[in-house]
Design a protein around this motif. Structure first.
Motif, PDB file in Angstrom:
ATOM      1  N   ALA A 160       0.609  -1.775   0.214  1.00 34.34           N
ATOM      2  CA  ALA A 160      -0.107   0.089   0.365  1.00 34.34           C
ATOM      3  C   ALA A 160       1.258   0.986   0.052  1.00 34.34           C
ATOM      4  O   ALA A 160       0.301   2.382  -1.094  1.00 34.34           O
ATOM      5  CB  ALA A 160      -0.913  -0.008   1.220  1.00 34.34           C
ATOM      6  N   ASP A 213      -2.101  -2.666  -6.710  1.00 33.74           N
ATOM      7  CA  ASP A 213      -2.117  -3.287  -4.886  1.00 33.74           C
ATOM      8  C   ASP A 213      -2.074  -4.930  -5.480  1.00 33.74           C
ATOM      9  O   ASP A 213      -3.616  -5.031  -4.224  1.00 33.74           O
ATOM     10  CB  ASP A 213      -2.405  -2.767  -3.730  1.00 33.74           C
ATOM     11  CG  ASP A 213      -1.796  -3.005  -2.368  1.00 33.74           C
ATOM     12  OD1 ASP A 213      -1.922  -3.604  -2.265  1.00 33.74           O
ATOM     13  OD2 ASP A 213      -2.444  -2.091  -1.717  1.00 33.74           O
ATOM     14  N   ARG A 262      -1.695  -2.948  13.743  1.00 39.50           N
ATOM     15  CA  ARG A 262      -2.972  -3.070  12.472  1.00 39.50           C
ATOM     16  C   ARG A 262      -4.229  -3.206  13.641  1.00 39.50           C
ATOM     17  O   ARG A 262      -5.314  -2.817  13.375  1.00 39.50           O
ATOM     18  CB  ARG A 262      -2.093  -3.347  10.786  1.00 39.50           C
ATOM     19  CG  ARG A 262      -3.786  -3.481  10.510  1.00 39.50           C
ATOM     20  CD  ARG A 262      -3.927  -4.410   8.946  1.00 39.50           C
ATOM     21  NE  ARG A 262      -3.228  -3.299   8.176  1.00 39.50           N
ATOM     22  CZ  ARG A 262      -2.378  -3.733   7.189  1.00 39.50           C
ATOM     23  NH1 ARG A 262      -2.418  -4.927   6.955  1.00 39.50           N
ATOM     24  NH2 ARG A 262      -1.902  -2.924   6.538  1.00 39.50           N
TER      25      ARG A 262
HETATM   26 MG   LIG Z   1      -1.568  -3.407   2.146  1.00 37.22          MG
END
Ligand SMILES: [Mg+2]
Ligand SMILES: Nc1ncnc2c1ncn2[C@@H]1O[C@H](COP(=O)(O)OP(=O)(O)OP(=O)(O)O)[C@@H](O)[C@H]1O
Length: 222
Positions: free
Chosen positions: A17, A99, A158
């Motif tokens: 990303a 992506d 995350r």
């Molecule tokens: Mg990603």
């Protein structure tokens, strides 16, 4: 006039990303018309079967789901995205940056098979997605090569440390280790452009990696 399809590929947490965004920024400064997409298309209904699979609805272990079946779920999601969101732009000559793409099926589904079956699987997959279904083939695949442990470290924050939130691929360390081997193999046999994102000091600076990504695709843009 067909467009250009650039794919950023890599294991979990390899910076896909991040590098997709940096490449898009660069294209913008160059005045290149582009669109970018990320797969799976989680927010779209087309990814329902992918979400069921990754949530463990077909088995809590990725190995319980046949790689051919699992690949179909992801391929259908891409087909929907292509047909409803970017076919016209791509066929009109636009640069499309993705992506993940078909290449993620190669990496993450091959890893369920013994190494002697990898090439057969890759041939089946690309014939299915590109020739049979009709998705466009990438003009360049950039493989961000990162040790799985480093990728996992980068992803730690995350889910705020909540392991339960990880999907069946993310929480399966064995799957991740095998995926590193299949990713390296795919990059070699499929001619992907490998970028070594880790050096003796750990993860390289994202801007340095971005410069290499750009060099790898520059010839497609001029
Ligand atoms: Mg990603
Ligand atoms: N070169 C880098 N150096 C340090 N941190 C980085 C670098 N590249 C990405 N990161 C950080 O690592 C984390 C994962 O990056 P990113 O989300 O771009 O990876 P990803 O490959 O898209 O992950 P996923 O496979 O989970 O989708 C992010 O917090 C990002 O800011």
């Amino acid at each position: 006039m067909k467009g250009k399809l650039i794919v950023i590929e890599g294991l979990d947490g390899s910076g896909k990303a991040t590098q997709t965004a940096l490449l898009c920024e660069k294209l913008k400064t160059m005045g290149v018309e582009y669109d970018h997409f990320s797969f799976p298309d989680y927010k779209n209904e087309s990814s329902l079967l992918v979400r069921m699979y990754l949530d463990g609805k077909f088995g809590d272990n990725a190995d319980q789901v046949n790689p051919y079946a699992a690949s179909c779920f992801f391929a259908c999601d891409r087909y929907a995205s292509f047909r409803t969101q970017w076919q016209d732009k791509y066929e009109g000559g636009r640069v499309i940056v993705c992506d993940r793409y078909t290449t993620s099926n190669a990496v993450h589904q091959c890893s369920k098979l013994p190494s002697g079956d990898w090439d057969n699987f890759i041939n089946w997959l690309f014939d299915f997605e590109y020739n049979k279904i009709g998705l466009p083939e990438p003009d360049a695949v950039i493989y961000l090569r990162v040790d799985p442990e480093i990728g996992q470290e980068l992803l730690k924050h995350r889910y705020n440390g909540d392991e339960k939130k990880k999907d069946i691929h993310e929480k399966d360390e064995d799957h991740l280790r095998r995926s590193r081997l299949t990713a390296d193999h795919c990059a070699e046999v499929c001619g992907w452009h490998t970028i070594e994102c880790v050096d003796e000091n750990g993860m390289r600076d994202k801007e340095d990696i971005a410069a290499e990504v750009f060099e790898a695709v520059r010839s497609l843009l001029v």
